[in-house]
Design a protein around this motif. Structure first.
Motif, short mmCIF file in Angstrom:
data_model
loop_
_atom_site.label_atom_id
_atom_site.label_comp_id
_atom_site.label_asym_id
_atom_site.label_seq_id
_atom_site.Cartn_x
_atom_site.Cartn_y
_atom_site.Cartn_z
N LEU A 143 -0.50 -5.67 -12.12
CA LEU A 143 -0.88 -6.81 -11.28
C LEU A 143 0.35 -7.52 -10.73
O LEU A 143 0.35 -7.97 -9.58
N ILE A 144 1.40 -7.62 -11.56
CA ILE A 144 2.66 -8.19 -11.07
C ILE A 144 3.23 -7.30 -9.96
O ILE A 144 3.70 -7.77 -8.92
N PHE A 145 3.19 -5.99 -10.18
CA PHE A 145 3.65 -5.03 -9.19
C PHE A 145 2.89 -5.21 -7.87
O PHE A 145 3.49 -5.22 -6.78
N LEU A 158 12.38 -10.56 -1.53
CA LEU A 158 13.19 -9.35 -1.63
C LEU A 158 14.36 -9.54 -2.59
O LEU A 158 15.39 -8.90 -2.44
N GLY A 159 14.20 -10.41 -3.58
CA GLY A 159 15.29 -10.65 -4.52
C GLY A 159 15.45 -9.49 -5.50
O GLY A 159 14.62 -8.58 -5.59
N GLY A 160 16.57 -9.54 -6.25
CA GLY A 160 16.83 -8.49 -7.22
C GLY A 160 15.78 -8.41 -8.31
O GLY A 160 15.45 -7.32 -8.79
N ALA A 161 15.22 -9.56 -8.72
CA ALA A 161 14.20 -9.56 -9.78
C ALA A 161 12.96 -8.80 -9.34
O ALA A 161 12.38 -8.02 -10.11
N SER A 162 12.53 -9.01 -8.09
CA SER A 162 11.34 -8.33 -7.60
C SER A 162 11.56 -6.83 -7.52
O SER A 162 10.68 -6.04 -7.88
N ILE A 191 11.43 -5.38 -11.05
CA ILE A 191 10.07 -5.29 -11.58
C ILE A 191 9.32 -4.13 -10.94
O ILE A 191 8.67 -3.32 -11.63
N VAL A 192 9.40 -4.02 -9.61
CA VAL A 192 8.66 -2.96 -8.90
C VAL A 192 9.12 -1.58 -9.36
O VAL A 192 8.30 -0.70 -9.67
N VAL A 193 10.43 -1.38 -9.46
CA VAL A 193 10.95 -0.07 -9.87
C VAL A 193 10.59 0.21 -11.34
O VAL A 193 10.17 1.33 -11.69
N ALA A 200 16.39 -6.46 -22.38
CA ALA A 200 15.64 -7.69 -22.11
C ALA A 200 14.75 -7.58 -20.89
O ALA A 200 13.91 -8.46 -20.66
N GLY A 201 14.92 -6.53 -20.08
CA GLY A 201 14.10 -6.40 -18.89
C GLY A 201 14.39 -7.48 -17.87
O GLY A 201 15.55 -7.86 -17.65
N VAL A 202 13.33 -8.01 -17.27
CA VAL A 202 13.48 -9.03 -16.23
C VAL A 202 13.30 -10.44 -16.79
O VAL A 202 13.40 -11.42 -16.05
N ILE A 203 13.07 -10.54 -18.10
CA ILE A 203 12.81 -11.85 -18.72
C ILE A 203 13.97 -12.83 -18.51
O ILE A 203 13.73 -14.01 -18.18
#
Length: 432
Positions: free
Chosen positions: A191-193, A399-403, A406-408, A269-272
């Motif tokens: 859903l975040i994706f 289009l930030g690095g966090a997005s 997460i998508v990848v 830690a991922g994207v946290i």
């Protein structure tokens, strides 16, 4: 990846799961466009056009809601209350011994923690929906807008809006669990994706249609491709610590003697950390909105902390990301617990004594890997912001690095699950 999807659609069981997942994602996107009762949809569209995309302070929440926040729709809060509740419950494991005991109980304890997470999600949804409605009425959601997005300021209308947005959050939580149970992949992650991927076409189109459009668009697209390649390379990388299990006799049978390894990702830690850092940096600006706009501290915050291209903002952002990388890794990976489990089952790292020396060695390895992972995460978080500053592009939030991270990450994990299920069915066919 494409071949995996083609083979999955040829398998009846997987095809049903994929179609079910796609249907849930479509329902989620539909709810992002349904206006909440009491909201003037034409006025919202007018304010979006006048304010050129809304307030950057709420950009993170708007990103995770797929643009539903600025629409003030039924799913305006998106998945953010659930993410916040999950992070809080994980952090409380360090503070509350009962939560740590539940975590160690296995499936029954995890079910209890999930129940607490649901309750906390509803509570946070009530709090956040009230905040969003208040900010929208004060003009903070659309700076410079000349019309009211919520014409009726009565208590009944406010309660109805809070109830609707909270119910929308509960429905999103249920949809995510349905995907996890009957679909493919992790429901909440997908859903975040969906929310983030839905913002990409609009953001790219706005860059192409701006000043010097095509050239900037091609440069941004090239940087995105490079960042995606970097993310895929690092996310797939891991440090493998070898583990040897000693042979032991149980009854008349010999067990053990096998070799395995502990996989440690570079970015554990991922994207946290990016979410934590962005949320903390947004707090001063959000508080400044409710203060006296002529006060000195409000003007200082507006100049040094609110703009994404402010040097102090970028410096604090990097420091917070590095700090939260170490903090979250320390919470999720406990070297003492891993060393005790290895010792209990007769495992040891070659050249390292079992017990305390093993825990110290794991702590040493984790600290070094986290140093590289935190620098990588800060680089990914800043590279798109720096590119947008150099190109004088304002559409930096979607289009930030966090997005991209997460998508990848979600895409890689989903493809792995599809391939594992395909492999399982391939073995079944072979056995027949």
């Amino acid at each position: 990846m494409l071949s995996a999807f083609v083979r999955a659609f040829r398998t009846p069981d997987l095809r049903r799961k994929l179609l079910f997942t796609i249907a849930i994602m479509a329902v989620f996107r539909l709810g992002s466009f349904l206006p909440t009762p009491g909201v003037s949809y034409p006025n919202v569209q007018t304010c979006i056009d006048e304010s050129a995309g809304g307030n950057d302070l709420l950009g993170l929440v708007n990103l995770f809601s797929g643009g539903a926040l600025l629409q003030l729709s039924v799913f305006a809060l998106g998945i953010m209350p659930y993410i916040t509740a999950s992070i809080i419950v994980q952090l409380l494991r360090v503070v509350i011994p009962r939560f740590e005991a539940l975590h160690k109980e296995g499936q029954s304890g995890t079910a209890k923690l999930t129940q607490y997470t649901r309750y906390l999600t509803i509570g946070l949804a009530i709090l956040q929906s009230t905040t969003v409605i208040t900010v929208a009425r004060n003009g903070g959601l659309f700076p410079g807008c000349t019309v009211d997005v919520i014409p009726d300021s009565g208590i009944a209308t406010t309660l109805l809006m809070v109830l609707t947005m909270t119910a929308g959050t509960g429905l999103i939580m249920w949809l995510g669990e349905l995907i996890s149970e009957r679909g493919i992949g992790n429901g909440m992650s997908l859903l975040i994706f969906t929310s983030i991927a839905a913002s990409f076409p609009t953001a790219l189109w706005s860059i192409a249609g701006g000043d010097g459009g095509i050239a900037k668009f091609l440069i941004v697209l090239a940087v995105i491709v490079v960042v995606i390649a970097l993310v895929v390379f690092v996310e797939q990388s891991q440090r493998r610590i070898p583990v040897q299990y000693a042979k032991r006799m149980v009854g008349r049978r010999m067990y053990g003697g096998s070799s395995t390894y502990i996989p440690i990702k570079i970015n554990m830690a991922g994207v946290i950390p990016i979410i934590f850092a962005s949320s903390l940096l947004a707090v001063p600006g959000l508080l400044a909105q409710f203060g006296d706009q002529t006060a000195g501290w409000v003007q200082w915050v507006a100049v040094h902390l609110v703009p994404a291209d402010a040097p102090l903002h970028l410096a604090i952002y990097v420091v917070l990301i590095i700090f939260f990388c170490y903090f979250y890794t320390a919470i999720t990976f406990n070297p003492d617990e891993v060393a005790d489990n290895m010792k209990k089952y007769g495992g040891f790292i070659p050249g390292i004594r079992a017990g305390r020396p093993t825990a110290e060695y794991l702590s040493y390895v984790i600290s070094r890997i986290t140093a590289a992972g935190s620098v990588y995460l800060a680089l990914v978080a800043l590279v798109m912001t720096i590119v947008f500053i150099l190109l004088d592009v304002t559409q930096a939030i979607p289009l930030g690095g966090a997005s991209i991270l997460i998508v990848v990450g979600v895409g890689l994990e989903t493809v792995k699950q599809i391939e594992s299920q395909l492999q399982q069915r391939h073995y079944e066919g072979f056995l027949r």
